[in-house]
Design an enzyme around this catalytic site. Structure first.
Site, PDB file in Angstrom:
ATOM      1  N   SER A  86      22.466  38.338  27.054  1.00 38.48           N
ATOM      2  CA  SER A  86      22.206  39.791  26.705  1.00 38.48           C
ATOM      3  C   SER A  86      22.900  40.321  25.385  1.00 38.48           C
ATOM      4  O   SER A  86      22.661  41.149  24.880  1.00 38.48           O
ATOM      5  CB  SER A  86      22.640  40.902  27.968  1.00 38.48           C
ATOM      6  OG  SER A  86      24.197  40.621  28.139  1.00 38.48           O
ATOM      7  N   GLY A  87      23.918  39.618  25.068  1.00 42.02           N
ATOM      8  CA  GLY A  87      24.484  39.979  24.181  1.00 42.02           C
ATOM      9  C   GLY A  87      26.067  40.563  24.375  1.00 42.02           C
ATOM     10  O   GLY A  87      27.002  40.883  23.612  1.00 42.02           O
ATOM     11  N   GLY A  88      26.074  40.883  25.935  1.00 41.05           N
ATOM     12  CA  GLY A  88      27.434  41.503  26.352  1.00 41.05           C
ATOM     13  C   GLY A  88      28.634  40.649  25.901  1.00 41.05           C
ATOM     14  O   GLY A  88      29.406  41.371  25.148  1.00 41.05           O
ATOM     15  N   PHE A  89      28.524  39.406  26.075  1.00 37.68           N
ATOM     16  CA  PHE A  89      29.657  38.642  25.648  1.00 37.68           C
ATOM     17  C   PHE A  89      30.197  38.887  24.321  1.00 37.68           C
ATOM     18  O   PHE A  89      31.205  38.774  23.765  1.00 37.68           O
ATOM     19  CB  PHE A  89      29.337  37.182  26.131  1.00 37.68           C
ATOM     20  CG  PHE A  89      30.659  36.388  25.840  1.00 37.68           C
ATOM     21  CD1 PHE A  89      31.741  36.346  26.628  1.00 37.68           C
ATOM     22  CD2 PHE A  89      30.549  35.385  24.737  1.00 37.68           C
ATOM     23  CE1 PHE A  89      32.861  35.575  26.426  1.00 37.68           C
ATOM     24  CE2 PHE A  89      31.670  34.698  24.461  1.00 37.68           C
ATOM     25  CZ  PHE A  89      32.855  34.776  25.382  1.00 37.68           C
ATOM     26  N   ASP A 131      26.195  43.105  30.226  1.00 41.95           N
ATOM     27  CA  ASP A 131      27.154  43.488  31.297  1.00 41.95           C
ATOM     28  C   ASP A 131      28.557  43.826  30.536  1.00 41.95           C
ATOM     29  O   ASP A 131      28.535  43.335  29.100  1.00 41.95           O
ATOM     30  CB  ASP A 131      27.641  42.122  31.915  1.00 41.95           C
ATOM     31  CG  ASP A 131      27.727  40.821  31.168  1.00 41.95           C
ATOM     32  OD1 ASP A 131      27.225  40.810  29.685  1.00 41.95           O
ATOM     33  OD2 ASP A 131      28.352  39.811  31.538  1.00 41.95           O
ATOM     34  N   GLY A 156      31.947  36.123  33.032  1.00 40.66           N
ATOM     35  CA  GLY A 156      33.330  36.316  32.934  1.00 40.66           C
ATOM     36  C   GLY A 156      34.345  35.052  33.281  1.00 40.66           C
ATOM     37  O   GLY A 156      35.225  34.970  33.538  1.00 40.66           O
ATOM     38  N   ASP A 178      24.994  26.753  30.948  1.00 38.36           N
ATOM     39  CA  ASP A 178      24.886  26.582  29.372  1.00 38.36           C
ATOM     40  C   ASP A 178      26.177  26.540  28.979  1.00 38.36           C
ATOM     41  O   ASP A 178      27.119  26.830  29.473  1.00 38.36           O
ATOM     42  CB  ASP A 178      24.031  27.898  28.792  1.00 38.36           C
ATOM     43  CG  ASP A 178      25.327  28.788  28.701  1.00 38.36           C
ATOM     44  OD1 ASP A 178      25.562  29.617  29.748  1.00 38.36           O
ATOM     45  OD2 ASP A 178      25.717  29.234  27.599  1.00 38.36           O
ATOM     46  N   CYS A 224      23.247   3.988  27.084  1.00 37.86           N
ATOM     47  CA  CYS A 224      22.421   5.168  26.836  1.00 37.86           C
ATOM     48  C   CYS A 224      21.026   4.942  26.178  1.00 37.86           C
ATOM     49  O   CYS A 224      21.023   4.205  25.268  1.00 37.86           O
ATOM     50  CB  CYS A 224      23.324   6.103  25.918  1.00 37.86           C
ATOM     51  SG  CYS A 224      22.396   7.628  25.472  1.00 37.86           S
ATOM     52  N   CYS A 269      19.294   7.378  24.194  1.00 39.35           N
ATOM     53  CA  CYS A 269      18.926   8.230  23.429  1.00 39.35           C
ATOM     54  C   CYS A 269      18.543   7.775  21.969  1.00 39.35           C
ATOM     55  O   CYS A 269      19.094   6.597  21.740  1.00 39.35           O
ATOM     56  CB  CYS A 269      20.023   9.359  23.095  1.00 39.35           C
ATOM     57  SG  CYS A 269      21.508   8.902  22.167  1.00 39.35           S
ATOM     58  N   CYS A 319      21.542   6.326  20.278  1.00 45.73           N
ATOM     59  CA  CYS A 319      22.255   5.001  20.738  1.00 45.73           C
ATOM     60  C   CYS A 319      21.356   3.793  20.449  1.00 45.73           C
ATOM     61  O   CYS A 319      21.542   2.503  20.475  1.00 45.73           O
ATOM     62  CB  CYS A 319      22.602   5.071  22.068  1.00 45.73           C
ATOM     63  SG  CYS A 319      24.030   6.163  22.137  1.00 45.73           S
ATOM     64  N   HIS A 353      22.765  12.535  20.903  1.00 49.19           N
ATOM     65  CA  HIS A 353      23.441  12.091  21.922  1.00 49.19           C
ATOM     66  C   HIS A 353      24.230  12.899  22.955  1.00 49.19           C
ATOM     67  O   HIS A 353      24.055  12.781  24.036  1.00 49.19           O
ATOM     68  CB  HIS A 353      24.484  11.070  21.409  1.00 49.19           C
ATOM     69  CG  HIS A 353      25.559  10.323  22.536  1.00 49.19           C
ATOM     70  ND1 HIS A 353      24.906   9.307  23.155  1.00 49.19           N
ATOM     71  CD2 HIS A 353      26.453  10.617  23.040  1.00 49.19           C
ATOM     72  CE1 HIS A 353      25.923   8.954  24.075  1.00 49.19           C
ATOM     73  NE2 HIS A 353      26.781   9.856  24.102  1.00 49.19           N
TER      74      HIS A 353
END
Lengths: 371, 371
Positions: free
Chosen positions: A93-96, A146, A218, A268, A306, A308, A311, A337
């Site tokens: 939301s951009g609150g942070f 928030d 938070g 995230d 791995c 990817c 790798c 990676h």
């Protein structure tokens, strides 16, 4: 369009696997969402994200509102077409950001006024405006505005922020309902600092508002990891079992596995992308700092196990060379990676839940880390 | 393995089309070689270069010798495997960089001593060492060490540099012959400043040494474009018709079309890559500065007629947003387009030669530019 179904539940922990459906496809939980703050997961392309297996990415309302702005993104009917990504998008939301990045953030009856970190211009973000912006972005999962607070914060500060957060959540929900397009989901964000009773109060108030899903905000704001886990452990069971539960901005692979054990579904974090650009690479056994001279003539891939793109095709010596020479390709190969590691890690973890072998997976994970 | 065959000759200019064969495939001339100084074409991957149609790229002996060094690249049996590129590579000898980038370059009997631009460490590059390094890099086309001079330079300076360049060319050739692996070609580099008689002398002396191909060096060093073209016009006919002729470090699309008309076959230049990173994009009608506010809500691709990855998937507005936000993806998407433009431009020009319509192509090119 939005639905969530739980398909498996671990028998000895609270870990669970599920499937979210959005207008842009399915999202298999637990899920890690790469961060694409400004409409790009730094240095990599949508095709690379798809090859890696990303099902949903994060955008940021604060950043995209300031730059390039909704008037421009609306010409593309939203962020998906603007950035050439046709899978799901969740926008914070951009609150942070308003409280951490902008200048002179001030709470008024309307919402929060602040000055842009880019050019000092004055803006107001209200709960209604945040929903409008996210509707314009066409994001699949919107977040409520928030009020975030620093750590540590007094009980009084946390209580006040919680009160604002609940009021804003109510206004966000009202505004979201009036959109009536049924395209987007809206998640509430639990606040309450590091006080369990405030966390409970926040969870209860938001649950009453019946959101599509719930985030725990938070956390990972400077508190010890034990406190973060304690807060998550306390808060997650307060949230509706049948809704997706998202821990915002966390964390290390160790954090993720513990939070999944506590019943979290979505994550995230800038860790895999930001650390990639600083040369810190994630592997099963821990991390590798690619600038280390021990890798200067190492012909092995970063992680021989791995699969990817990085790798499969490049050696540690080459990656170290690119990194030390500040070649742009370094950031990209490292990012591929690290995101692959995170997404693949959570995928393996999900598979373990599906066959009810989460605890064995967790033990194996720590065993490898100790080596 | 190295061969060159001329397959078509323009009837009204000296333009010609041909095919070079190296151990790593064919190179259709006229050709533009993207610059990959440090073992990476800045910001893009080998797969992207292949999709664009690049057949040969440039590496730099001076840079790769200093960083990461031959001891490391030899572990990969050369630059191809080190950087994951299996088409042809030409490496510049480092002559230009020693005199433009390094500190305190001093010519001795052995070669040239200098201090690294990275850490001030002292080094000697001799004609023999330059061949050794390029053999270690496993490049398909090696360049002789030459002495570059600034512009303007006196006749005496140019004559002295020419004398050194011929001596070094002889020693390079001797050293190259002793390799006897038949894998790599060696090109001589014509010097002589902006003096036609010195250019003729240099061309004659190098022709006597019978190189696999010939480059015209010391152009695009600050002289007016008319002088550059005059020197190329004078020098190219002095070089063997049956060998590839390479104009080093030039230039704009206009330069390329004129130089092809004069009979040049090969080109390299940082213009498409460097300018991409500065937001200047090449299109048929000229250039676009992507940061220009006129593109802020422009939903069209950079060039609606272009088939590159960037133009197929992204708008000018998105590219402008990424560029202004300094997102790493900006440099990559811009670079893809600019290299695609250069390579595709030279490809179309080659097709025109094949059907003996070069002059019509040139007129059409300038017609579009005037619009």
């Amino acid at each position: 369009m939005f639905s969530f179904e739980i398909t498996a539940q671990s028998s000895d922990t609270s870990a669970r696997a599920g499937v979210i459906q959005t207008s842009h496809g399915k999202v298999e939980t637990p899920i890690f969402m790469p961060v694409g703050t400004l409409g790009s997961v730094k240095s990599i392309s949508p095709e690379e994200l798809i090859e890696i297996g990303a099902q949903i990415i994060l955008g940021n309302t604060y950043h995209l509102y300031l730059r390039p702005g909704c008037d421009i993104i609306s010409r593309f009917e939203g962020l998906h077409r603007f950035m050439h990504w046709n899978r799901s998008i969740l926008t914070d939301s951009g609150g942070f950001q308003v409280f951490s990045l902008a200048k002179l953030a001030k709470i008024s009856n309307d919402g929060v006024t602040f000055q842009s970190h880019i050019d000092g211009s004055k803006h107001l973000l209200s709960p209604e405006k945040v929903i409008d912006i996210q509707a314009c972005l066409g994001t699949d999962i919107m977040m409520c505005l928030d009020q975030c607070i620093q750590y540590p914060a007094s009980r009084e500060q946390c209580r006040a922020a919680l009160k604002t957060t609940t009021q804003w959540a109510r206004r966000c929900r009202h505004s979201w309902q009036s959109l009536q397009n049924g395209q987007n989901a809206l998640f509430g964000i639990v606040q309450g600092g590091m006080f369990t009773d405030l966390r409970r109060q926040s969870a209860e108030e938001l649950t009453d508002l019946d959101f599509s899903g719930y985030a725990v905000g938070g956390l990972s704001v400077g508190e010890p990891v034990e406190v973060m886990l304690e807060m998550a452990d306390f808060t997650l069971p307060q949230l509706p079992q049948i809704k997706p539960r998202y821990i915002m901005g966390v964390g290390t692979p160790e954090n993720l596995i513990e939070l999944v054990a506590l019943g979290a579904d979505m994550f995230d974090c800038v860790l895999p992308t930001r650390n990639a650009r600083n040369g810190q690479m994630f592997i099963d056994h821990g991390t590798i700092n690619i600038s280390n001279s021990r890798y200067k003539d190492d012909t092995d891939p970063l992680d021989p196990e791995c699969g990817c793109y990085t790798c499969r095709n490049y050696s540690r010596a080459y990656l170290r060379h690119l990194y030390l020479a500040k070649e742009l390709l370094a950031y990209r190969l490292n990012t591929i990676h690290n995101i692959h590691f995170y997404i693949n890690f959570i995928k393996r973890l999900r598979k373990a839940i599906l066959v009810d072998a989460f605890e064995a997976f967790r033990q194996d994970f720590y065993h490898k880390r100790k080596k």
